[in-house]
Write a protein that holds these residues in place. Structure first.
Motif, PDB file in Angstrom:
ATOM      1  N   PHE A 109       0.828  -1.200   0.000  1.00 24.68           N
ATOM      2  CA  PHE A 109       0.000   0.000   0.000  1.00 24.68           C
ATOM      3  C   PHE A 109       0.868   1.259   0.000  1.00 24.68           C
ATOM      4  CE2 PHE A 109      -2.563   3.349   1.970  1.00 24.68           C
ATOM      5  CZ  PHE A 109      -3.656   3.333   1.122  1.00 24.68           C
ATOM      6  N   ALA A 110       1.951   1.230   0.754  1.00 24.53           N
ATOM      7  CA  ALA A 110       2.863   2.373   0.762  1.00 24.53           C
ATOM      8  C   ALA A 110       3.454   2.596  -0.622  1.00 24.53           C
ATOM      9  CB  ALA A 110       3.973   2.155   1.794  1.00 24.53           C
ATOM     10  N   ALA A 111       3.811   1.501  -1.301  1.00 29.99           N
ATOM     11  CA  ALA A 111       4.359   1.607  -2.655  1.00 29.99           C
ATOM     12  C   ALA A 111       3.312   2.108  -3.635  1.00 29.99           C
ATOM     13  CB  ALA A 111       4.889   0.248  -3.110  1.00 29.99           C
ATOM     14  N   LEU A 112       2.063   1.713  -3.409  1.00 28.13           N
ATOM     15  CA  LEU A 112       0.960   2.184  -4.250  1.00 28.13           C
ATOM     16  C   LEU A 112       0.829   3.705  -4.160  1.00 28.13           C
ATOM     17  CD1 LEU A 112      -1.688   1.549  -5.895  1.00 28.13           C
ATOM     18  CD2 LEU A 112      -2.823   1.366  -3.681  1.00 28.13           C
ATOM     19  N   VAL A 113       0.903   4.214  -2.961  1.00 26.03           N
ATOM     20  CA  VAL A 113       0.808   5.660  -2.752  1.00 26.03           C
ATOM     21  C   VAL A 113       2.005   6.374  -3.358  1.00 26.03           C
ATOM     22  CG1 VAL A 113       0.727   7.477  -1.009  1.00 26.03           C
ATOM     23  CG2 VAL A 113      -0.594   5.380  -0.671  1.00 26.03           C
ATOM     24  N   ALA A 114       3.196   5.790  -3.181  1.00 26.48           N
ATOM     25  CA  ALA A 114       4.425   6.454  -3.617  1.00 26.48           C
ATOM     26  C   ALA A 114       4.643   6.393  -5.126  1.00 26.48           C
ATOM     27  CB  ALA A 114       5.630   5.828  -2.902  1.00 26.48           C
ATOM     28  N   HIS A 115       4.259   5.286  -5.757  1.00 29.51           N
ATOM     29  CA  HIS A 115       4.619   5.059  -7.159  1.00 29.51           C
ATOM     30  C   HIS A 115       3.458   5.155  -8.144  1.00 29.51           C
ATOM     31  CE1 HIS A 115       8.724   3.850  -6.133  1.00 29.51           C
ATOM     32  NE2 HIS A 115       8.204   3.226  -5.087  1.00 29.51           N
ATOM     33  N   ALA A 116       2.226   5.219  -7.648  1.00 24.20           N
ATOM     34  CA  ALA A 116       1.041   5.382  -8.502  1.00 24.20           C
ATOM     35  C   ALA A 116       1.026   4.443  -9.708  1.00 24.20           C
ATOM     36  CB  ALA A 116       0.932   6.829  -8.977  1.00 24.20           C
ATOM     37  N   PRO A 117       1.054   3.110  -9.480  1.00 23.17           N
ATOM     38  CA  PRO A 117       0.985   2.179 -10.606  1.00 23.17           C
ATOM     39  C   PRO A 117      -0.397   2.194 -11.236  1.00 23.17           C
ATOM     40  CG  PRO A 117       0.728   0.990  -8.559  1.00 23.17           C
ATOM     41  CD  PRO A 117       1.057   2.414  -8.182  1.00 23.17           C
ATOM     42  N   GLU A 118      -0.485   1.674 -12.445  1.00 23.79           N
ATOM     43  CA  GLU A 118      -1.778   1.547 -13.120  1.00 23.79           C
ATOM     44  C   GLU A 118      -2.409   0.189 -12.848  1.00 23.79           C
ATOM     45  OE1 GLU A 118      -1.378   3.639 -17.298  1.00 23.79           O
ATOM     46  OE2 GLU A 118       0.503   2.683 -16.713  1.00 23.79           O
ATOM     47  N   VAL A 119      -1.556  -0.815 -12.609  1.00 26.12           N
ATOM     48  CA  VAL A 119      -2.029  -2.178 -12.344  1.00 26.12           C
ATOM     49  C   VAL A 119      -1.308  -2.724 -11.116  1.00 26.12           C
ATOM     50  CG1 VAL A 119      -2.268  -4.530 -13.229  1.00 26.12           C
ATOM     51  CG2 VAL A 119      -2.459  -2.585 -14.803  1.00 26.12           C
ATOM     52  N   LEU A 120      -2.067  -3.283 -10.191  1.00 23.21           N
ATOM     53  CA  LEU A 120      -1.520  -3.993  -9.040  1.00 23.21           C
ATOM     54  C   LEU A 120      -1.703  -5.484  -9.268  1.00 23.21           C
ATOM     55  CD1 LEU A 120      -0.583  -4.412  -6.066  1.00 23.21           C
ATOM     56  CD2 LEU A 120      -2.970  -3.991  -5.379  1.00 23.21           C
ATOM     57  N   VAL A 121      -0.613  -6.234  -9.199  1.00 19.96           N
ATOM     58  CA  VAL A 121      -0.679  -7.690  -9.276  1.00 19.96           C
ATOM     59  C   VAL A 121      -0.346  -8.218  -7.883  1.00 19.96           C
ATOM     60  CG1 VAL A 121       0.267  -9.788 -10.307  1.00 19.96           C
ATOM     61  CG2 VAL A 121       0.030  -7.717 -11.701  1.00 19.96           C
ATOM     62  N   THR A 122      -1.298  -8.892  -7.260  1.00 25.08           N
ATOM     63  CA  THR A 122      -1.107  -9.290  -5.875  1.00 25.08           C
ATOM     64  C   THR A 122      -1.530 -10.728  -5.606  1.00 25.08           C
ATOM     65  OG1 THR A 122      -1.639  -8.744  -3.568  1.00 25.08           O
ATOM     66  CG2 THR A 122      -3.389  -8.404  -5.194  1.00 25.08           C
ATOM     67  N   ASP A 123      -0.827 -11.348  -4.679  1.00 27.44           N
ATOM     68  CA  ASP A 123      -1.250 -12.641  -4.136  1.00 27.44           C
ATOM     69  C   ASP A 123      -2.247 -12.357  -3.018  1.00 27.44           C
ATOM     70  OD1 ASP A 123      -1.435 -15.326  -3.635  1.00 27.44           O
ATOM     71  OD2 ASP A 123       0.612 -15.568  -2.901  1.00 27.44           O
ATOM     72  N   LEU A 124      -2.934 -13.381  -2.569  1.00 25.33           N
ATOM     73  CA  LEU A 124      -3.853 -13.224  -1.448  1.00 25.33           C
ATOM     74  C   LEU A 124      -3.208 -13.624  -0.126  1.00 25.33           C
ATOM     75  CD1 LEU A 124      -7.210 -14.550  -2.959  1.00 25.33           C
ATOM     76  CD2 LEU A 124      -6.482 -12.169  -2.663  1.00 25.33           C
ATOM     77  N   ALA A 125      -2.360 -14.669  -0.167  1.00 25.44           N
ATOM     78  CA  ALA A 125      -1.742 -15.179   1.048  1.00 25.44           C
ATOM     79  C   ALA A 125      -0.419 -14.461   1.293  1.00 25.44           C
ATOM     80  CB  ALA A 125      -1.515 -16.690   0.919  1.00 25.44           C
ATOM     81  N   MET A 126      -0.488 -13.395   2.068  1.00 25.05           N
ATOM     82  CA  MET A 126       0.720 -12.638   2.414  1.00 25.05           C
ATOM     83  C   MET A 126       0.491 -11.944   3.750  1.00 25.05           C
ATOM     84  SD  MET A 126       0.602  -9.112   0.197  1.00 25.05           S
ATOM     85  CE  MET A 126       0.243  -9.870  -1.367  1.00 25.05           C
ATOM     86  N   PRO A 127       1.553 -11.543   4.441  1.00 22.21           N
ATOM     87  CA  PRO A 127       1.373 -10.799   5.691  1.00 22.21           C
ATOM     88  C   PRO A 127       0.540  -9.541   5.467  1.00 22.21           C
ATOM     89  CG  PRO A 127       3.651 -11.521   5.466  1.00 22.21           C
ATOM     90  CD  PRO A 127       2.975 -11.832   4.156  1.00 22.21           C
ATOM     91  N   GLY A 128      -0.455  -9.341   6.323  1.00 25.53           N
ATOM     92  CA  GLY A 128      -1.344  -8.197   6.180  1.00 25.53           C
ATOM     93  C   GLY A 128      -2.598  -8.516   5.392  1.00 25.53           C
TER      94      GLY A 128
END
Length: 209
Positions: free
Chosen positions: A40-59
């Motif tokens: 989320f911090a990287a999302l705010v800082a880098h403003a990507p157009e696409v987020l590719v994420t796993d579900l099983a991760m810390p947080g």
């Protein structure tokens, strides 16, 4: 270039994703994250157009999707996960994901999915699409997220009570183009009237009353 943020708690996996995506030449990975908070911090800082994420991760991947969607309604979110159950796919879409792909998929499908999401389309892996066919896997939040940037602009104006002609004037479009957008928007959101559009927008805080 399509700006992508990768979120997965396995460094080797992230490295593989990056290499695969950047082979497409029109995709750049702007940052990687190993947990939901860092993502989320990287999302705010880098403003990507696409987020590719796993579900099983810390947080938690689902919580990341909800936070990301609230922060940037225009963000395209692809879940790339080992979990393939209909229930998990539905939960991810309802949280705000716009695509879902199994890690068992062919590698090229990851690139295809990023391209599809960037173009404003939803993407479900082949097996997942078959499993969900005939059902409505999308909740309202995910339906809203499926709108393209232009469709969201038209939707907000319509929800505020603007006529198609007023929308056309505001956006510099023809009345016919706005009418076409209106038809697609109603289909994507599953509503039949302008009043229903407005009520949906109010429920999600997109317009004030």
């Amino acid at each position: 270039m399509i700006r992508v943020l990768l979120a997965d708690d396995h460094p080797v996996v992230r490295t593989g994703y990056r290499r695969l995506l950047e082979q497409a030449h029109d995709i750049v990975v702007v940052h990687e994250a190993a947990d939901a908070d860092a993502a989320f911090a990287a999302l705010v800082a880098h403003a990507p157009e696409v987020l590719v994420t796993d579900l099983a991760m810390p947080g938690g991947g689902l919580e990341l999707i909800r936070r990301a969607r609230a922060h940037d309604p225009a963000l395209r979110i692809l879940v790339f996960s080992m979990h393939e159950s209909e229930a998990m796919v539905q939960r991810a879409l309802e949280a705000g994901a716009t695509g879902y792909l199994s890690k068992a998929s062919e590698p090229g499908q990851l690139v295809d999915a990023v391209h599809a999401l960037h173009a404003g389309r939803r993407y479900l892996g082949e097996g997942l699409e078959r499993a969900l066919r005939g059902r409505d896997p999308l909740g309202e939040s995910a339906r809203l997220a499926s709108l393209s940037e232009r469709e969201r602009e038209v939707f907000r104006l319509l929800a505020q009570g603007c006529s198609p002609a007023e929308c056309a004037s505001e956006l510099g479009l023809s009345a016919k183009t706005v009418s076409n957008h209106q038809t697609v928007i109603k289909e994507k959101l599953g509503v039949a009237t302008s009043a229903a559009l407005a009520h949906l927008a109010i429920r999600h805080g997109l317009v004030s009353v």
